[in-house]
Design a protein around this motif. Structure first.
Motif, PDB file in Angstrom:
ATOM      1  N   ASP A  45      -9.311  -8.313  -8.837  1.00 22.96           N
ATOM      2  CA  ASP A  45     -10.392  -8.850  -9.657  1.00 22.96           C
ATOM      3  C   ASP A  45      -9.837  -9.014 -11.077  1.00 22.96           C
ATOM      4  O   ASP A  45      -9.851  -8.084 -11.884  1.00 22.96           O
ATOM      5  CB  ASP A  45     -11.593  -7.898  -9.637  1.00 22.96           C
ATOM      6  N   LEU A  46      -9.334 -10.191 -11.360  1.00 22.36           N
ATOM      7  CA  LEU A  46      -8.618 -10.434 -12.609  1.00 22.36           C
ATOM      8  C   LEU A  46      -9.576 -10.763 -13.749  1.00 22.36           C
ATOM      9  O   LEU A  46     -10.666 -11.308 -13.532  1.00 22.36           O
ATOM     10  CB  LEU A  46      -7.620 -11.582 -12.429  1.00 22.36           C
ATOM     11  N   GLU A  47      -9.129 -10.433 -14.940  1.00 22.14           N
ATOM     12  CA  GLU A  47      -9.820 -10.820 -16.169  1.00 22.14           C
ATOM     13  C   GLU A  47      -8.974 -11.860 -16.895  1.00 22.14           C
ATOM     14  O   GLU A  47      -7.764 -11.980 -16.658  1.00 22.14           O
ATOM     15  CB  GLU A  47     -10.056  -9.602 -17.066  1.00 22.14           C
ATOM     16  N   GLY A  74      -2.429 -22.319  -6.431  1.00 23.78           N
ATOM     17  CA  GLY A  74      -3.644 -23.032  -6.831  1.00 23.78           C
ATOM     18  C   GLY A  74      -4.518 -22.255  -7.773  1.00 23.78           C
ATOM     19  O   GLY A  74      -5.443 -22.832  -8.363  1.00 23.78           O
ATOM     20  N   LEU A  75      -4.244 -20.946  -7.940  1.00 22.34           N
ATOM     21  CA  LEU A  75      -5.059 -20.161  -8.858  1.00 22.34           C
ATOM     22  C   LEU A  75      -4.444 -20.205 -10.254  1.00 22.34           C
ATOM     23  O   LEU A  75      -3.220 -20.212 -10.402  1.00 22.34           O
ATOM     24  CB  LEU A  75      -5.150 -18.718  -8.361  1.00 22.34           C
ATOM     25  N   ALA A 217     -11.210 -15.539 -15.506  1.00 27.75           N
ATOM     26  CA  ALA A 217     -11.552 -14.377 -14.700  1.00 27.75           C
ATOM     27  C   ALA A 217     -11.938 -14.803 -13.296  1.00 27.75           C
ATOM     28  O   ALA A 217     -12.486 -15.891 -13.083  1.00 27.75           O
ATOM     29  CB  ALA A 217     -12.691 -13.597 -15.345  1.00 27.75           C
ATOM     30  N   GLY A 218     -11.645 -13.923 -12.314  1.00 32.95           N
ATOM     31  CA  GLY A 218     -11.982 -14.215 -10.934  1.00 32.95           C
ATOM     32  C   GLY A 218     -11.073 -13.472  -9.965  1.00 32.95           C
ATOM     33  O   GLY A 218     -10.081 -12.859 -10.356  1.00 32.95           O
ATOM     34  N   PRO A 219     -11.420 -13.514  -8.680  1.00 31.86           N
ATOM     35  CA  PRO A 219     -10.587 -12.827  -7.685  1.00 31.86           C
ATOM     36  C   PRO A 219      -9.323 -13.628  -7.366  1.00 31.86           C
ATOM     37  O   PRO A 219      -9.303 -14.851  -7.428  1.00 31.86           O
ATOM     38  CB  PRO A 219     -11.513 -12.722  -6.472  1.00 31.86           C
ATOM     39  N   ALA A 220      -8.276 -12.911  -7.014  1.00 35.22           N
ATOM     40  CA  ALA A 220      -7.002 -13.527  -6.620  1.00 35.22           C
ATOM     41  C   ALA A 220      -6.335 -12.617  -5.599  1.00 35.22           C
ATOM     42  O   ALA A 220      -6.430 -11.385  -5.680  1.00 35.22           O
ATOM     43  CB  ALA A 220      -6.092 -13.741  -7.827  1.00 35.22           C
TER      44      ALA A 220
END
Length: 533
Positions: A45-47, A74-75, A217-220
């Motif tokens: 869960d990245l910031e 792609g992220l 921010a988002g999951p990776a």
């Protein structure tokens, strides 16, 4: 583009990475001949911005220079740095509250063992002192009696007191020794149970520190891979002979002691040798020189009779645990489903494939090597992959019959298995040799006659013939000065076939209780110039 810069440190995690680490389970393993490549996956869960994350724990045996991490393509994120951080936590000799009941019992027994050993040592010292005191008292009695002084009542009291104390402490010493023997046996049982139930807690723990830069921010999903030691595999097989068909099961025996269990992983088995040097060998000069033969060398031809095995492909056999024979080409096998292999250092069998095919069986005899007749089964390889060399558990109608060896077999080729000897078939071999020298050319003729006697011991009511393939060898000459001739007129019966390696073969049909005799005759002739025959 995602990239990584693997580094290795041995320190405590930084404050930015403090707290509970993110789980990094093993999801896929590629087991090599003497190590394993481990792949791990975790959802982060990245910031937004640059951040350092602590993941693990992982095996402390991970090879730092092989560490590689990347995020899903792609992220808007990239891996800036990845390293393994190892921390060492020394453990004291006293048990802790987190230890299991079995380990607590082990510590209690060890403490009692030390206490009983101290008591035994004290009793040994006390008995030694009492023994020296008794010697001094007896010496005093002798000296007083020699000087004419006598005090029998005091002497008797002192001797009785010494004997009573020695008996008391001697009995306590025997009790302590018996308790020590019982403690030794109980400790051995507890240690075996502890080794089977749980492992020693690790003092060295490793975690992975990853520095990630994210635009938003988002999951990776993070994928991380590395090599690790203390893992290997070898091929094993199980052959079941049922009438005219044979079922061959291909399995892999996997060992691993990496410090962490593999639970529900995708297991791939490879024969690649990552530690093998890829540098080609250096070529050296090999000079050939021609020299004139001497007069003695022109007059005589030196020969010798030697034994050689029929040349076959594949590496030479070695003692102990052999390497994987893959026929010179890297082979890859995949387990059909998820596999769990605990980190206990024991062998775990993993099924790979199985096939059933019609088998051609024969009873083969090589009397020069053994008087036994073995059942040999040949079956085509229909597994869809190469069968690597390895041990085979042999099973037939009566159950487990022994263990054999399967040689490397390419897809579609014929695999050959020996299912042991037959108790009702025996062969006896006799060999005679004669030598003659004469004639105008002074030729030397060595005649060799081999007689084979086959017997079949059958149970009452047994029916049907058994065909035994008997093989006997004939010398093969490599020079024209020595001739080898099969004397067919003296053979009874003549061999059904003789191959280029000089192996003569007969197919002999034996009825129940039948007996047959075979005679093989051949001669080796050489001229007068030949020496050493």
């Amino acid at each position: 583009m995602p990239h990584d810069t693997p580094r290795a440190t041995s320190r405590t995690a930084s404050p930015a990475a403090a707290g509970e680490p993110i789980a990094l389970p093993v999801t896929a393993v590629t087991c090599l001949e003497d190590r394993a490549h481990v792949e791990r996956t975790a959802v982060l869960d990245l910031e937004a911005g640059v951040q350092r994350l602590r993941l693990g724990p992982v095996s402390a045996l991970a090879v730092d220079r092989t560490l590689h991490a990347e995020l899903d393509a792609g992220l808007p994120a990239a891996v800036l740095d990845v390293r393994i951080v190892r921390t060492w936590t020394p453990r004291g000799p006293l048990p802790s509250a987190d230890d299991s009941a079995l380990r607590q019992h082990l510590h209690a027994l060890e403490a009692e063992q030390v206490s009983v050993q101290h008591r035994r040592d004290r009793l040994d010292v006390r008995l030694g002192l009492l023994g020296r005191l008794a010697d001094r008292l007896l010496r005093e009695i002798r000296e007083s009696a020699g000087a004419g002084e006598s005090d029998p009542d005091r002497w008797a009291r002192e001797l009785d007191r010494l004997d009573a104390e020695r008996d008391t402490y001697g009995e306590q010493l025997r009790t302590a020794q018996a308790r020590l023997a019982a403690l030794d046996a109980e400790l051995a049982d507890v240690r075996r149970g502890l080794a089977a139930a749980e492992g020693q807690p690790a003092d060295l723990v490793a975690h992975v520190e990853v520095t990630v830069r994210a635009s938003a921010a988002g999951p990776a999903r993070l994928r991380l891979g590395h090599l690790t030691a203390c893992a290997l595999w070898r091929p094993v097989y199980r052959a079941v002979l049922d009438g005219g068909s044979l079922t061959l099961e291909s399995d892999a025996m996997v060992w691993q002691r990496t410090g962490e269990d593999w639970s529900g992983v995708r297991l791939t088995l490879s024969t690649a040798r990552s530690a093998l040097a890829t540098e080609p060998p250096r070529l050296g000069e090999d000079r050939l020189a021609l020299t004139e033969r001497t007069a003695a060398e022109r007059r005589t031809v030196d020969v010798e009779l030697r034994e050689e095995e029929v040349a076959e492909l594949g590496p030479a056999p070695v003692s102990g645990l052999p390497g994987v024979d893959d026929g010179g080409e890297t082979r890859v096998f995949a387990a059909p489903g998820p596999v769990s292999v605990p980190s206990d250092g024991r062998a775990h069998r993993v099924p790979l494939s199985s096939f059933t095919a019609d088998a051609a069986a024969e009873y083969a005899a090589t009397p020069e090597l053994s008087p036994l007749v073995a059942q040999v089964v040949r079956v085509p390889n229909r597994s869809g992959h190469a069968l690597l060399a390895g041990p085979v558990d042999l099973v037939r109608g009566s159950g487990f019959s022994g263990r054999g060896t399967l040689e490397f077999t390419a897809p579609g080729a014929t695999a050959e298995l020996a299912f042991g000897s037959c108790d009702d078939l025996r062969v006896v071999r006799q060999a005679d040799e004669s030598r003659e020298t004469g004639g105008i050319m002074q030729r030397t003729v060595v005649t060799r006659t081999v007689r084979l006697h086959l017997s079949r011991f059958s149970a009452p009511g047994e029916e049907g013939e058994r065909t035994v393939a008997v093989r006997e060898r004939i010398p093969v000459s490599e020079i024209s000065a020595v001739e080898v001739r099969l004397r067919k007129e003296a053979c009874s019966p003549a061999p059904d076939a003789v191959d280029a390696d000089g192996i003569a073969r007969w197919d002999i049909a034996l009825p129940p209780g039948g007996r047959r005799s075979i005679t093989l005759a051949y001669e080796v002739s050489a001229g007068a110039k030949v020496a050493g025959l």
